[in-house]
Scaffold this motif. Structure first.
Motif, PDB file in Angstrom:
ATOM      1  N   PHE A  46      45.195 -21.858 -46.159  1.00  0.00           N
ATOM      2  CA  PHE A  46      44.615 -21.205 -44.990  1.00  0.00           C
ATOM      3  C   PHE A  46      43.108 -21.398 -44.946  1.00  0.00           C
ATOM      4  O   PHE A  46      42.541 -21.692 -43.891  1.00  0.00           O
ATOM      5  N   LYS A  47      42.436 -21.250 -46.090  1.00  0.00           N
ATOM      6  CA  LYS A  47      40.986 -21.422 -46.134  1.00  0.00           C
ATOM      7  C   LYS A  47      40.595 -22.857 -45.809  1.00  0.00           C
ATOM      8  O   LYS A  47      39.632 -23.102 -45.082  1.00  0.00           O
ATOM      9  N   ILE A  48      41.347 -23.818 -46.332  1.00  0.00           N
ATOM     10  CA  ILE A  48      41.078 -25.232 -46.023  1.00  0.00           C
ATOM     11  C   ILE A  48      41.299 -25.488 -44.537  1.00  0.00           C
ATOM     12  O   ILE A  48      40.483 -26.144 -43.884  1.00  0.00           O
ATOM     13  N   GLY A  49      42.386 -24.948 -44.003  1.00  0.00           N
ATOM     14  CA  GLY A  49      42.658 -25.106 -42.571  1.00  0.00           C
ATOM     15  C   GLY A  49      41.599 -24.451 -41.707  1.00  0.00           C
ATOM     16  O   GLY A  49      41.214 -24.989 -40.666  1.00  0.00           O
ATOM     17  N   LEU A  50      41.127 -23.291 -42.137  1.00  0.00           N
ATOM     18  CA  LEU A  50      40.065 -22.603 -41.397  1.00  0.00           C
ATOM     19  C   LEU A  50      38.797 -23.431 -41.377  1.00  0.00           C
ATOM     20  O   LEU A  50      38.173 -23.607 -40.325  1.00  0.00           O
ATOM     21  N   PHE A  51      38.408 -23.962 -42.533  1.00  0.00           N
ATOM     22  CA  PHE A  51      37.183 -24.763 -42.585  1.00  0.00           C
ATOM     23  C   PHE A  51      37.320 -26.025 -41.739  1.00  0.00           C
ATOM     24  O   PHE A  51      36.406 -26.376 -40.988  1.00  0.00           O
ATOM     25  N   ILE A  52      38.449 -26.705 -41.843  1.00  0.00           N
ATOM     26  CA  ILE A  52      38.652 -27.935 -41.059  1.00  0.00           C
ATOM     27  C   ILE A  52      38.649 -27.623 -39.567  1.00  0.00           C
ATOM     28  O   ILE A  52      38.048 -28.357 -38.775  1.00  0.00           O
ATOM     29  N   SER A  53      39.274 -26.522 -39.180  1.00  0.00           N
ATOM     30  CA  SER A  53      39.277 -26.177 -37.756  1.00  0.00           C
ATOM     31  C   SER A  53      37.879 -25.801 -37.274  1.00  0.00           C
ATOM     32  O   SER A  53      37.501 -26.150 -36.151  1.00  0.00           O
ATOM     33  N   LEU A  54      37.099 -25.108 -38.098  1.00  0.00           N
ATOM     34  CA  LEU A  54      35.718 -24.801 -37.711  1.00  0.00           C
ATOM     35  C   LEU A  54      34.893 -26.071 -37.593  1.00  0.00           C
ATOM     36  O   LEU A  54      34.084 -26.216 -36.673  1.00  0.00           O
ATOM     37  N   PHE A  55      35.111 -27.000 -38.519  1.00  0.00           N
ATOM     38  CA  PHE A  55      34.378 -28.265 -38.463  1.00  0.00           C
ATOM     39  C   PHE A  55      34.758 -29.060 -37.215  1.00  0.00           C
ATOM     40  O   PHE A  55      33.891 -29.579 -36.514  1.00  0.00           O
ATOM     41  N   LEU A  56      36.042 -29.135 -36.913  1.00  0.00           N
ATOM     42  CA  LEU A  56      36.477 -29.874 -35.717  1.00  0.00           C
ATOM     43  C   LEU A  56      35.991 -29.192 -34.443  1.00  0.00           C
ATOM     44  O   LEU A  56      35.652 -29.869 -33.467  1.00  0.00           O
ATOM     45  N   LEU A  57      35.953 -27.876 -34.462  1.00  0.00           N
ATOM     46  CA  LEU A  57      35.435 -27.148 -33.302  1.00  0.00           C
ATOM     47  C   LEU A  57      33.951 -27.424 -33.106  1.00  0.00           C
ATOM     48  O   LEU A  57      33.487 -27.616 -31.976  1.00  0.00           O
ATOM     49  N   LEU A  92      28.456 -30.057 -39.990  1.00  0.00           N
ATOM     50  CA  LEU A  92      29.091 -29.669 -41.246  1.00  0.00           C
ATOM     51  C   LEU A  92      28.411 -28.432 -41.827  1.00  0.00           C
ATOM     52  O   LEU A  92      29.084 -27.511 -42.309  1.00  0.00           O
ATOM     53  N   ILE A  93      27.096 -28.383 -41.759  1.00  0.00           N
ATOM     54  CA  ILE A  93      26.360 -27.218 -42.233  1.00  0.00           C
ATOM     55  C   ILE A  93      26.694 -25.992 -41.382  1.00  0.00           C
ATOM     56  O   ILE A  93      26.902 -24.898 -41.912  1.00  0.00           O
ATOM     57  N   VAL A  94      26.775 -26.170 -40.068  1.00  0.00           N
ATOM     58  CA  VAL A  94      27.123 -25.065 -39.173  1.00  0.00           C
ATOM     59  C   VAL A  94      28.526 -24.556 -39.477  1.00  0.00           C
ATOM     60  O   VAL A  94      28.763 -23.342 -39.534  1.00  0.00           O
ATOM     61  N   ALA A  95      29.470 -25.462 -39.699  1.00  0.00           N
ATOM     62  CA  ALA A  95      30.837 -25.056 -40.023  1.00  0.00           C
ATOM     63  C   ALA A  95      30.884 -24.305 -41.348  1.00  0.00           C
ATOM     64  O   ALA A  95      31.603 -23.314 -41.483  1.00  0.00           O
ATOM     65  N   ALA A  96      30.109 -24.759 -42.337  1.00  0.00           N
ATOM     66  CA  ALA A  96      30.079 -24.076 -43.635  1.00  0.00           C
ATOM     67  C   ALA A  96      29.496 -22.672 -43.498  1.00  0.00           C
ATOM     68  O   ALA A  96      30.016 -21.714 -44.095  1.00  0.00           O
ATOM     69  N   LEU A  97      28.429 -22.532 -42.712  1.00  0.00           N
ATOM     70  CA  LEU A  97      27.834 -21.210 -42.501  1.00  0.00           C
ATOM     71  C   LEU A  97      28.791 -20.279 -41.756  1.00  0.00           C
ATOM     72  O   LEU A  97      28.893 -19.083 -42.081  1.00  0.00           O
ATOM     73  N   ALA A  98      29.493 -20.802 -40.766  1.00  0.00           N
ATOM     74  CA  ALA A  98      30.475 -19.993 -40.039  1.00  0.00           C
ATOM     75  C   ALA A  98      31.618 -19.573 -40.960  1.00  0.00           C
ATOM     76  O   ALA A  98      32.087 -18.428 -40.917  1.00  0.00           O
ATOM     77  N   TYR A  99      32.049 -20.484 -41.835  1.00  0.00           N
ATOM     78  CA  TYR A  99      33.107 -20.176 -42.788  1.00  0.00           C
ATOM     79  C   TYR A  99      32.673 -19.067 -43.735  1.00  0.00           C
ATOM     80  O   TYR A  99      33.420 -18.113 -43.974  1.00  0.00           O
ATOM     81  N   VAL A 100      31.469 -19.161 -44.269  1.00  0.00           N
ATOM     82  CA  VAL A 100      30.962 -18.136 -45.185  1.00  0.00           C
ATOM     83  C   VAL A 100      30.852 -16.796 -44.464  1.00  0.00           C
ATOM     84  O   VAL A 100      31.226 -15.752 -45.024  1.00  0.00           O
ATOM     85  N   ALA A 101      30.380 -16.811 -43.237  1.00  0.00           N
ATOM     86  CA  ALA A 101      30.256 -15.562 -42.471  1.00  0.00           C
ATOM     87  C   ALA A 101      31.627 -14.935 -42.226  1.00  0.00           C
ATOM     88  O   ALA A 101      31.796 -13.717 -42.370  1.00  0.00           O
ATOM     89  N   ILE A 102      32.612 -15.745 -41.872  1.00  0.00           N
ATOM     90  CA  ILE A 102      33.958 -15.225 -41.637  1.00  0.00           C
ATOM     91  C   ILE A 102      34.542 -14.648 -42.916  1.00  0.00           C
ATOM     92  O   ILE A 102      35.158 -13.576 -42.908  1.00  0.00           O
ATOM     93  N   MET A 103      34.341 -15.323 -44.037  1.00  0.00           N
ATOM     94  CA  MET A 103      34.861 -14.817 -45.314  1.00  0.00           C
ATOM     95  C   MET A 103      34.193 -13.505 -45.712  1.00  0.00           C
ATOM     96  O   MET A 103      34.862 -12.582 -46.180  1.00  0.00           O
ATOM     97  N   LYS A 104      32.889 -13.386 -45.503  1.00  0.00           N
ATOM     98  CA  LYS A 104      32.193 -12.138 -45.831  1.00  0.00           C
ATOM     99  C   LYS A 104      32.640 -11.003 -44.912  1.00  0.00           C
ATOM    100  O   LYS A 104      32.834  -9.867 -45.364  1.00  0.00           O
ATOM    101  N   LEU A 105      32.798 -11.296 -43.632  1.00  0.00           N
ATOM    102  CA  LEU A 105      33.277 -10.269 -42.709  1.00  0.00           C
ATOM    103  C   LEU A 105      34.688  -9.832 -43.060  1.00  0.00           C
ATOM    104  O   LEU A 105      35.031  -8.654 -42.961  1.00  0.00           O
ATOM    105  N   TRP A 106      35.527 -10.770 -43.471  1.00  0.00           N
ATOM    106  CA  TRP A 106      36.893 -10.428 -43.849  1.00  0.00           C
ATOM    107  C   TRP A 106      36.904  -9.540 -45.097  1.00  0.00           C
ATOM    108  O   TRP A 106      37.672  -8.585 -45.174  1.00  0.00           O
ATOM    109  N   ARG A 107      36.036  -9.838 -46.063  1.00  0.00           N
ATOM    110  CA  ARG A 107      35.956  -8.999 -47.270  1.00  0.00           C
ATOM    111  C   ARG A 107      35.484  -7.595 -46.922  1.00  0.00           C
ATOM    112  O   ARG A 107      36.000  -6.627 -47.475  1.00  0.00           O
ATOM    113  N   CYS A 108      34.508  -7.509 -46.046  1.00  0.00           N
ATOM    114  CA  CYS A 108      34.036  -6.182 -45.617  1.00  0.00           C
ATOM    115  C   CYS A 108      35.137  -5.413 -44.896  1.00  0.00           C
ATOM    116  O   CYS A 108      35.299  -4.205 -45.069  1.00  0.00           O
TER     117      CYS A 108
END
Length: 84
Positions: free
Chosen positions: A9-20, A64-80
């Protein structure tokens, strides 16, 4: 099994964010004089034959940097969200 699903799921999320983010790369085919000079100078400095190749790699790196930052933000929000 659950760990595998989470990782997929995490790999799919990152790839989808990158493609988006790649979907919205500005297809600017017409450069101004200053942009053209900057891309020519950078491509000459890096040893790239065509400045359009440098342009593509430059924007893909930014996306790629934007997708990585969005991924990190989504993961932190999910943990919160899960902590509440």
């Amino acid at each position: 099994m659950a760990t595998l699903v989470r990782r997929l799921f995490k790999i799919g999320l990152f790839i989808s964010l990158f493609l988006l983010s790649i979907r919205y790369v500005p297809p600017n085919n017409v450069w101004t004089e200053s942009e053209s000079n900057a891309y020519w100078a950078a491509s000459d400095w890096l040893g790239v034959q065509d400045p359009r190749d440098f342009y593509f790699v430059f924007w893909v790196t930014i996306e790629l940097i934007v997708a990585a930052l969005a991924y990190v933000a989504i993961m932190k929000l999910w943990r919160c969200y899960r902590m509440k």
